[in-house]
Motif scaffolding. Sequence first.
Motif, PDB file in Angstrom:
ATOM      1  N   GLN A 204       0.825  -1.208   0.000  1.00 43.52           N
ATOM      2  CA  GLN A 204       0.000   0.000   0.000  1.00 43.52           C
ATOM      3  C   GLN A 204       0.860   1.259   0.000  1.00 43.52           C
ATOM      4  N   ALA A 207       2.406   1.602  -3.496  1.00 44.59           N
ATOM      5  CA  ALA A 207       1.361   1.984  -4.450  1.00 44.59           C
ATOM      6  C   ALA A 207       1.021   3.464  -4.313  1.00 44.59           C
ATOM      7  N   LEU A 211       1.320   6.257  -7.239  1.00 46.16           N
ATOM      8  CA  LEU A 211       0.184   7.102  -7.603  1.00 46.16           C
ATOM      9  C   LEU A 211       0.522   8.575  -7.422  1.00 46.16           C
ATOM     10  N   TRP A 267      -2.123  -5.692  -6.208  1.00 42.36           N
ATOM     11  CA  TRP A 267      -1.544  -4.379  -6.491  1.00 42.36           C
ATOM     12  C   TRP A 267      -2.590  -3.425  -7.055  1.00 42.36           C
ATOM     13  N   ILE A 271      -3.623   0.150  -5.402  1.00 40.93           N
ATOM     14  CA  ILE A 271      -3.598   1.432  -6.112  1.00 40.93           C
ATOM     15  C   ILE A 271      -4.954   2.123  -6.020  1.00 40.93           C
ATOM     16  N   THR A 272      -6.026   1.386  -6.290  1.00 31.78           N
ATOM     17  CA  THR A 272      -7.355   2.006  -6.277  1.00 31.78           C
ATOM     18  C   THR A 272      -7.832   2.326  -4.864  1.00 31.78           C
ATOM     19  N   HIS A 274      -6.354   4.061  -2.824  1.00 30.23           N
ATOM     20  CA  HIS A 274      -5.937   5.433  -2.529  1.00 30.23           C
ATOM     21  C   HIS A 274      -6.779   6.463  -3.276  1.00 30.23           C
ATOM     22  N   MET A 332      -4.322   6.522 -15.562  1.00 31.30           N
ATOM     23  CA  MET A 332      -4.848   7.218 -14.392  1.00 31.30           C
ATOM     24  C   MET A 332      -5.236   8.631 -14.811  1.00 31.30           C
ATOM     25  N   LEU A 348       0.833   3.430 -16.149  1.00 30.81           N
ATOM     26  CA  LEU A 348       1.417   2.392 -15.304  1.00 30.81           C
ATOM     27  C   LEU A 348       1.243   1.045 -15.988  1.00 30.81           C
TER      28      LEU A 348
END
Length: 642
Positions: A204, A207, A211, A267, A271-272, A274, A332, A348
């Motif tokens: 986390q 990631a 981001l 993973w 990422i999502t 956050h 993103m 990414l």
Amino acid sequence: MAIDDGTSVTTKLLTLLNVSATKIGKRKRPIEEFVPAGKLNKRKSISFSETVSIKTLEPDHQDQEEEEKEDETAAVETPEREEEEATIQNTEDHYENHFGPSSAVVSEQGRLAVDQNSWTTFKETVGKLGPAVVAVPNIPQATTSKVLADIDVLPKVNAPLKKRQSRMNRNQVELQNDVLSALCSRKDLYLSSAPVESRQATRQAIALHALNHISKKRRRVLKNNERIAHSTKSKPDAPPPEDVQDQGFTRPSILILLPFRNSALDWFHAITSHTPSPEFQIENNSRFLAEYDLPAGVVDRLASADPGTYPFDHVETFKGNVDDNFRMGIKMTRKTVKPFTEFYGCDLIIASPLGLRRSIEKEKNADYLSSIEIMVVDQMDALTMQNWEHVKFVLSHLNKLPKESHDTDFSRIKPWYLDGLAPYLRQTVLLSAFETPETRALYNNELKNVAGKVRTEKRWQPVQIPAGIDPNFVHFDCTSPQDEADRRFNYFTSQVLPTVMKSAVQSTNTVIFVPSSFDFIQVHNHFRKSPGVTFTVLSEYSSNADISRARLSFFKGEKNFLLISERFHFYKRYKIRGIRNLIFYGLPDHPQYFSEFLSYPFLDDGVEPSDVTCRAMFSKYDWFRLERVAGTEAALELVKSQ
């Protein structure tokens, strides 16, 4: 990529410019005409009129239109945005100093030191990451460089993690903050003994760092787009601003290499996690779950098994979808995450080394890896159980000058990309449960970040083995790592095996554990040529029927020897019955396998510790394995005594 002079780089870049301008159906632009990029390495040209209108040349590309609308909205100054700009004004330095157009860390002295493998090293305790060896290029101003830096994460990006940390225990929160702090220094980070239990918390934090990098890069592009648009609107004949270099040759800037699809699923969720704002959307989510999770109705036997049925590390590694051939681009935007975006339009890339290699070999092109600024290699211990050559192949294609222009606006490319200096600024994050010679070689030889690199250390304790068993560690001489495989085989066939064959007790119910696949083939061929020796094998290529027959024949005593490869045990983790004698042709990479095999004889009734023998061969080049099995202190004594 080391650059001796600028001739070859200049020639290649001029070729790229010419290719871009002379494609069929594409006219050369007048020198005075300047067309800025509307978004990061946009595949189609964007023109700014006096009213700053944005027009997409291909109307069927709906996702491009939507992103342009989001970018226009994001470009509008609001009180909220102005407040955020002011908040991050003092925390932007780390990103800009390292990845900005005028990077403050790259220098000729630093590059020369890296090319000559000249590093200044010192030891430092890095918070919850523990003891670490810090290496910086051997130049005066870098010798006092610190590992932990201020956490420069955008407030909106950081908010979900802060909220989540309020419900986490203190140790996990401190670990995440220390990982983020180390990453914000923009040094390479190698967590060489990352435990399975901390994998999620560490993932986390990394990631979030990735981001944040994408978000800052996008903000810089949008800000420069505003400046260009304002300049064009107010003074149409004036030259465009000169300091708008904010891009690479291609759009992808993050690469995450993983062993299995279940890791990619974890993973993606990290990422999502956050970006949970109400207006935020994940596109193609059902397709993503269909391809990276288990099919509907399928029961995961590992995840659903009773606790203790399978070792914890095995469950965490192999639960879910364990296909090792995948690759996916993720774009993103301010309000969406779009998996399955083609590589040249994504930010990414998540892929397995095998999947990425097949893509590169099929297309005969890896230009989408030319502008990777952060690379993460997770679960390196699992990748070494696959084919390490795939990892080396992918690394050999990173940060190379592209073969084609890909409609790149060269006026927006950061100068250090044009100078071929990207390898000296790329930040690499390596995660592994333990070290191997392959992972250490990658750290030593492939990481060229002039900001420095950090490798964590661990003092290992001896593995727990059943009481009463005294393993015999057998040393063989070897003066060169190139000769190690032959020396090991000769010692085994001339010293160890003849001694075993002379004993009626030790020449039956004997398991020979072989870590290396190459060594396994060599030992297997030797047994095939040995008359009068009954044996069977278990390798990663054994079918279920072969496995059942081999286990049963060995347990019944129909076969005296059982050859087992470490990769077989890694993938299957079967408990083997009928063992009385163990020969470790080499110590296992996974230290828990040593204790597991020594416990298997006691699966049979009436077995006493005195009934079990164990020989473990080692040379001085087996240090990593020996340290994990015998413990750091005992391993030092074993090596010194020889």
